[in-house]
Design an enzyme around this catalytic site. Structure first.
Site, mmCIF file in Angstrom:
data_model
loop_
_atom_site.group_PDB
_atom_site.id
_atom_site.type_symbol
_atom_site.label_atom_id
_atom_site.label_comp_id
_atom_site.label_asym_id
_atom_site.label_seq_id
_atom_site.Cartn_x
_atom_site.Cartn_y
_atom_site.Cartn_z
ATOM 1 N N LYS A 40 -2.122 -6.507 -5.431
ATOM 2 C CA LYS A 40 -1.679 -5.714 -6.568
ATOM 3 C C LYS A 40 -0.162 -5.640 -6.504
ATOM 4 O O LYS A 40 0.340 -5.511 -7.777
ATOM 5 C CB LYS A 40 -2.075 -4.211 -6.107
ATOM 6 N N ALA A 42 1.954 -8.032 -5.853
ATOM 7 C CA ALA A 42 2.404 -9.218 -6.592
ATOM 8 C C ALA A 42 2.119 -9.130 -8.223
ATOM 9 O O ALA A 42 2.889 -9.664 -9.005
ATOM 10 C CB ALA A 42 1.821 -10.480 -6.112
ATOM 11 N N ASN A 43 0.830 -8.730 -8.479
ATOM 12 C CA ASN A 43 0.513 -8.776 -9.684
ATOM 13 C C ASN A 43 1.389 -7.878 -10.710
ATOM 14 O O ASN A 43 1.886 -8.204 -11.675
ATOM 15 C CB ASN A 43 -0.980 -8.023 -9.706
ATOM 16 N N ASP A 245 -12.242 -11.024 -18.416
ATOM 17 C CA ASP A 245 -12.321 -10.179 -17.050
ATOM 18 C C ASP A 245 -11.251 -8.998 -16.774
ATOM 19 O O ASP A 245 -10.205 -9.304 -17.505
ATOM 20 C CB ASP A 245 -12.671 -11.230 -15.955
ATOM 21 N N LEU A 247 -10.142 -8.005 -14.235
ATOM 22 C CA LEU A 247 -9.197 -8.065 -12.922
ATOM 23 C C LEU A 247 -7.783 -8.098 -13.445
ATOM 24 O O LEU A 247 -7.207 -8.880 -14.309
ATOM 25 C CB LEU A 247 -9.723 -9.492 -12.397
ATOM 26 N N ASP A 251 -2.941 -3.407 -12.968
ATOM 27 C CA ASP A 251 -1.763 -4.084 -12.733
ATOM 28 C C ASP A 251 -0.844 -4.083 -13.912
ATOM 29 O O ASP A 251 0.484 -4.004 -13.891
ATOM 30 C CB ASP A 251 -1.969 -5.329 -11.742
HETATM 31 O O1 RIB Z 1 -5.642 -5.285 -8.766
HETATM 32 C C1 RIB Z 1 -6.352 -6.574 -8.649
HETATM 33 C C2 RIB Z 1 -5.920 -7.176 -7.425
HETATM 34 O O2 RIB Z 1 -6.833 -6.350 -6.539
HETATM 35 C C3 RIB Z 1 -6.679 -8.534 -7.064
HETATM 36 O O3 RIB Z 1 -5.444 -9.489 -7.685
HETATM 37 C C4 RIB Z 1 -6.925 -8.591 -5.678
HETATM 38 O O4 RIB Z 1 -5.991 -9.284 -4.738
HETATM 39 C C5 RIB Z 1 -6.601 -6.892 -5.184
HETATM 40 O O5 RIB Z 1 -5.774 -6.949 -4.443
#
Ligand code: RIB
Length: 307
Positions: A40, A42-43, A245, A247, A251
């Site tokens: 989270k 890094a993202n 997705d 994911l 972030d």
């Molecule tokens: O929010 C998504 C992130 O949550 C993913 O990249 C994973 O690494 C988790 O940390």
């Protein structure tokens, strides 16, 4: 000069495409998998950078091969990684991510080197009244608390994304300028304050009144709610997008939101850009690979309906 410092996690995501998400005790067989940079912290650093902010990431990785995978995109994009340390005792953080055909996901994280990330790693000058500190909950809660306190004392701005919703002290929650949670995290936090209910709009209102400061509740395809004490909750509707997705969508929201506030924009504009960025991130695979850039975010943000 404005700048965002992210004190947070760095992971490698092992992403498995499965026909559905497993039940407890069940094995589900998928076919393809990928190794991608994530975490989270890094993202959100990447999302803020792509949304136009000058960004530094303070964190830790291991001395293993996954460290390079975890940092490759951040390095290519020119994010300041000077204060990313190499742990002696822990491997690079790892997230096991399962994604179903509808884009829903299930994530389990092994902290690894993220466990060693400390507020003491924040370099001198990274928190002051001209800078913004962005935090999540994939490092130790005690270090988040210390970092918020340091930043508060220095007159800096802090944004806390309480993801995942781990217990944290009330003074910390009160000190952050904006608290951002998703629907699940909002319920967990409200529960800790003995506040009932699961409606994201009502929870945003209750949490903002309790804290006396702004709260944003992100709500997936329903968009996001911005609550400030004493005012009507604003709803930002999410646009219709074709979901690959989800994911990293949260972030993307937080990074774009922080970049907008850091650039001096008001909360409403920050939320608008956050919803646009989060929606765009859902249209591509993975977390970091899906983070949108400023022109796309701006083009979508102007179309959003606020009520
Ligand atoms: O929010 C998504 C992130 O949550 C993913 O990249 C994973 O690494 C988790 O940390």
């Amino acid at each position: 000069m404005c700048m965002i410092t992210v004190l947070g996690s760095i992971n490698v995501d092992i992403i498995i495409e499965a026909p559905r998400l497993p039940q407890p005790g069940e094995t589900v067989v998928g076919l393809a998998y990928d190794l991608m940079p994530g975490g989270k912290g890094a993202n959100q650093a990447l999302a803020a950078h792509r949304a136009g902010a000058r960004t530094m990431l303070v964190g830790a990785v291991g001395r293993d091969a996954f460290a390079d995978t975890a940092l490759v995109t951040l390095r290519e994009e020119g994010i300041d990684l000077t204060h990313v340390q190499r742990s002696m005792g822990f491997r690079t953080g790892l997230a096991s991510v399962t994604v179903d055909p509808r884009g829903n996901n299930q994530v389990v994280v092994a902290s690894g080197a993220n466990y060693e990330v400390s507020a003491a790693n924040l370099p001198e000058g990274s928190v002051d009244r001209w800078k913004m500190l962005l935090l999540q909950m994939e490092i130790q809660a005690g270090e988040v608390e210390k970092a918020v306190s340091l930043c508060h004392q220095a007159g800096g701005r802090t944004i806390l994304n309480l993801a995942p919703a781990l217990p944290i002290s009330e003074p910390t929650l009160d000190a952050v300028e904006v608290l951002i949670v998703n629907e699940i995290e909002a319920v967990a936090l409200a529960h800790s304050f003995a506040l009932a209910g699961s409606n994201p709009q009502a929870l945003a209102k209750a949490l903002a009144e309790r804290r006396g400061r702004a709260v944003v509740v992100t709500a997936g395809e329903k968009g996001a709610y911005l609550a400030q004490p004493g005012t009507r909750v604003l709803h930002f509707a999410a646009p219709n997008v074709s979901v690959f997705d989800t994911l990293g969508a949260g972030d993307a929201f937080v990074g774009a939101f922080a970049a907008a506030l850091d650039a001096g924009m008001p909360l409403i504009e920050a939320c608008r850009r956050g919803v646009a960025a989060g929606s765009l991130a859902c249209t591509k695979a993975g977390a970091q690979a899906a983070m949108p850039r400023m022109p796309e975010i701006e083009a979508m943000a102007v179309q959003l309906v606020i009520s």
